[in-house]
Every structure is written in C-alpha cells, then in structure tokens.
Design a protein around this motif. Structure first.
Motif, PDB file in Angstrom:
ATOM      1  N   HIS A 130      -3.069 -10.152   1.892  1.00 53.63           N
ATOM      2  CA  HIS A 130      -3.037 -10.687   0.533  1.00 53.63           C
ATOM      3  C   HIS A 130      -3.405 -12.166   0.524  1.00 53.63           C
TER       4      HIS A 130
ATOM      5  N   ILE B  99       0.229 -10.095   7.403  1.00 54.39           N
ATOM      6  CA  ILE B  99       1.121  -9.038   7.859  1.00 54.39           C
ATOM      7  C   ILE B  99       0.968  -8.893   9.366  1.00 54.39           C
TER       8      ILE B  99
ATOM      9  N   SER C 218       2.340  -7.748  -3.311  1.00 55.76           N
ATOM     10  CA  SER C 218       2.274  -9.205  -3.378  1.00 55.76           C
ATOM     11  C   SER C 218       2.780  -9.695  -4.727  1.00 55.76           C
TER      12      SER C 218
ATOM     13  N   GLY D 205       5.920  -9.630   6.926  1.00 54.25           N
ATOM     14  CA  GLY D 205       5.045 -10.256   5.939  1.00 54.25           C
ATOM     15  C   GLY D 205       5.421 -11.699   5.711  1.00 54.25           C
TER      16      GLY D 205
ATOM     17  N   VAL E  44       3.700 -11.975   0.450  1.00 53.41           N
ATOM     18  CA  VAL E  44       3.970 -10.554   0.643  1.00 53.41           C
ATOM     19  C   VAL E  44       5.441 -10.326   0.285  1.00 53.41           C
TER      20      VAL E  44
ATOM     21  N   SER F  83       2.080  -2.487   1.121  1.00 53.96           N
ATOM     22  CA  SER F  83       2.574  -3.852   0.908  1.00 53.96           C
ATOM     23  C   SER F  83       2.309  -4.264  -0.528  1.00 53.96           C
TER      24      SER F  83
END
Length: 470
Positions: A263, A246, A281, A240, A267, A279
């Motif tokens: 995101h 990612i 954020s 990330g 990350v 994941s």
C-alpha cells in the motif's frame, strides 16, 4: 561640552553631548559583533531565566509520533506518499504480472513459499531474546516503566484462579493508537506483540521471550508496526507497517520470507484465508496476495473510508471489513478481480468506527462488532439479512473483541471509564457478562487468546500486558 558647526542648514551652533558620541560608538560595535558572532543582548534584562523552547516542544513531538506515521527523507517515499490513490484498479492503471488465484483448498505452510535472497536490503532482522532476570525488574519507585524489558514480569499470582489475573507483564513503547492491531496469538501458543518498530515473540506455554523482529539501521528504522497476524498453521507471521509495507516471516527458521510493497498508506489490518493474505489500508483499499507466486497481487477491492478491521470467516466464504466511518462490509470469496466495480454482498452501519469486530466460530454468518466512545454498543449481526440480532450497552468505548470458541464466550476490551475486560456468555440471542477483569489503568486496545481458550491476553495504553484465566 564642545560645539560643532553643522552644514545641512543655516549657520548656527548646536550643542552635542559627549555621551551621544559614546552611544553611537557603542551601538556600532554591537552591530558589528552581532554580524560576526551570535546575536548580542542589547537589553539590561538578565537572560538566565529565559525558557528553552525544546523543553515545551519535546513532549508534543513524542505524542505526535505515537499517532501519526513518521516522516521519511527518501525521495521515492515522498513521491509515493504524495499520491492519493493506490494503483490497484483497472481502468485507471494497468497492472502487470496479474496471476489468477489457484484453485486449491489445502493450507500451505511457510516452507512452500519462495524465500527472498536479498534479505539485508529489506532492513529487518531477527534477534534472539536476551536471557535476563526479568523477575527482578519490579515496578518499584526506583524502576521506570520505559526501562523495563518487553514481557518482563511485573506481577505473578501464586495460584491461578479462574476470572483473575494470572500474570502482569511489561509492554514498553506500546503505541496509543486505537486503529492498530498489534497483538495476536498463534495456534501453537506463540504471542506476537508489536512495540514501536519491533515485534516481540513470547511463548505462552514456557512463559519465555523467544525473539524479536526489528528493523536494521537505515531508512527503514522508523517503520512503526501498525498490524500483524499469524498464519493459520502458526509457522508464518505477517507484519504490516505505517509505510504500507508487508513483511512475511518464517518463525521456525527465523528468516524473512518475502517483502510485499503493498500500500501507499498505513496497513491497518491483516487476515489469512488458507494460503492467501488480505490486507486493508487507511485509504480504503483491500489487497489480496498469494505469497507463493512471483506476482503476488491477485485481487483487490475498494471502500470509501479507511479500513480498521479485516477478517475472513472461519469457513473462508466471506470477508468482513470495518471502516472508520462506521460501515461494516461483507464481501464474497470471489477475489480474483482487480476492478472498481466489485461491490460488497451486505452493508451494515453503526454510529462509530468498526474497529472491534470478529466472526463467530460456531454460528455461521454471524459477526460481532463494538462501538467507540460515542456509541458503546456491543452488537451481534446476521450478515445474511444485514440486521442486528441483539445489542447491549456497555457504557464505555469498545477497543477490541475476540471470540473464545472452546468456552463459547465473547471477550471485549474497553476504555473509559473502567478500562476493563469483559467476558460475555453468548447464548443467542442474549448477551450476559460472566467475568469483568479489572487491572488496567488505561484503555485496553488489544486482545488475544491462547489455543485452548483458557487464557486471555490484554495489552493496554498503560504499557502493561495482563494474562487472565478463563
């Protein structure tokens, strides 16, 4: 001297010094030259001792780049970064291509995932390790730390003793960021360490540098890595970045499996649940992905503060997420929904950010968490009741935490004042220190353990990586 008759008043003679005319002519020439060329110096003071502004600003810029995401000049990226919400919730933005989570329980290897065809456009590439004589690169007076190669041997013990440093390796360009998670060891003994925008792979069994994942030239070259995580079977590595991207890599084939634009912010943490990837954020969004499907996003959840730790339980029944405001959330395994109304099963609080956090492998529904420099408490939580079973004061910042299942130990990495690694004997409900590893000169941000839990890997702000014997 000469006289001049003026016309702007009564007729009278005024005296003008001849030097006044010379000064006006000199001033006019200076102004004309300043318009054509660089600004002229109109003062008799010498300029040789004037300080350059960049001399004082360069170190400040370097420090800012370590703790903040780099700026991008791409118009699309600026548009995304201007938003304060991530489009993952129903009721606000409709998601296209939603795919429910398939009801499977076996672990899927990286070979079953679809491989992206346009790899060069993704900006990341695999580099084989350059075989160099790392043993000759010692920390002498003539060698600077940033000139060393990653995982260069700085010191190696003649005899491997339990509770002692086995090896000291170089980790140049390691970011001094408390909220990153850039060190992990796979079930096959492959250590992954992110240094800036590159991820270096080191085989702990053969003690050799295997390869490097690094961005190619272009707009992605400044994507600093903020988190990474190995899949449970050890064949895939998830990376990330600070730009919210990612990357999934098949390490056995040395190729990029897939790129997930997940995101709109950093990350902060990653975790695997069999074939599913979760994941978190810094905006507090949790995304769940199935990398095998064309539309990988299959679930989401939201919490108020930023996520700095994320981990699925060993039985895959619960997901623990630690936030920057000191709240530890426990979520159930029902992730097949994209809604704002999903609530955690249990919520626990501590006075500082929950960055050091981990599930106990042999005790069901038990989580350990460490406090920051304002707290310094090591806590054991019962997630079913939401209560703290036991706690102990370490009088130092707890930056990282790992469980050693084979030894029944709990390992923690600390900051001030001693920058040490402590190994705890976790005989519930008490905690007692077994080993105290000292050797780092600055705080220990990251920890990892080899598969048989005989070695502890620690990476610190002093840009060194130690291997300790258990």
């Amino acid at each position: 001297m000469r006289l001049k008759l003026t016309t702007g008043g009564p007729n009278k003679w005024r005296r003008h010094d001849v030097h006044a005319t010379c000064y006006r002519r000199f001033r006019r020439r200076i102004l004309q030259r300043s318009r054509r060329e660089a600004p002229a110096v109109s003062t008799p003071l010498p300029t040789g001792r004037r300080c350059e502004l960049t001399f004082d600003l360069d170190p400040v810029c370097q420090r800012l780049e370590l703790d903040s995401p780099p700026r991008t000049h791409d118009p699309d990226q600026r548009l995304l970064q201007g938003k304060d919400q991530e489009t993952v919730l129903d009721g606000d933005v409709s998601l296209r291509g939603f795919v429910p989570v398939p009801n499977t329980s076996h672990i899927i290897s990286a070979k079953e995932w679809p491989v992206t065809e346009n790899l060069p456009e993704q900006g990341w590439m695999w580099k084989a390790a350059v075989q160099e004589c790392c043993h000759a690169q010692q920390t002498g007076s003539g060698v600077r730390r940033h000139d060393l190669q990653p995982f260069a041997v700085l010191h190696k013990a003649a005899v491997s003793l339990q509770g002692k440093s086995v090896m000291k390796l170089a980790a140049p360009s390691l970011q001094n960021d408390y909220y990153t998670n850039v060190l992990d060891c796979s079930c096959t003994g492959m250590v992954a360490l992110a240094l800036g925008s590159s991820v270096h792979l080191w085989n702990s069994e053969t003690q050799t540098l295997v390869g490097c994942l690094s961005p190619q030239t272009g707009r992605l070259r400044h994507q600093s890595v903020s988190s990474l995580c190995w899949s449970r079977e050890g064949s895939a590595l998830c990376v990330g970045t600070r730009q919210g991207e990612i990357q999934l890599w098949d390490v056995e084939k040395n190729q990029n499996i897939r790129c997930l634009p997940s995101h709109l912010s950093v990350v902060g943490a990653l975790s695997w649940k069999q074939h599913l990837l979760s994941s978190g954020s810094v905006l507090g969004r949790i995304h769940h992905f199935d990398p095998r499907t064309p539309a990988p996003l299959v679930g989401a959840a939201v919490q108020k503060a930023g996520i700095c730790s994320l981990q699925w339980s060993p039985c895959d029944d619960w997901l623990a997420s630690g936030s920057t405001d000191g709240v530890l959330h426990i979520w159930d395994r029902d992730i097949a929904r994209l809604t704002r109304l999903k609530m955690p099963v249990t919520t626990m609080t501590q006075p500082s950010a929950v960055k050091a956090m981990g599930w106990c492998p042999w005790r069901r529904k038990t989580v350990a968490s460490g406090g920051g420099w304002k707290d310094g408490e090591l806590r054991i939580w019962d997630t079913q009741s939401g209560t703290c079973v036991t706690s102990i004061s370490t009088n130092s910042q707890i930056c990282s935490l790992r469980w050693a299942e084979a030894k029944r130990y709990l390992v923690t990495g600390h900051g001030l004042p001693h920058h040490q690694v402590i190994c705890w004997n976790s005989e519930f409900p008490s905690l007692s220190p077994v080993y105290q590893f000292t050797g780092h000169s600055q705080r220990v941000l990251h920890l990892a353990l080899n598969p048989d839990c005989t070695q502890v890997f620690s990476a610190g702000v002093d840009q060194c990586c130690h291997i300790w014997g258990l």
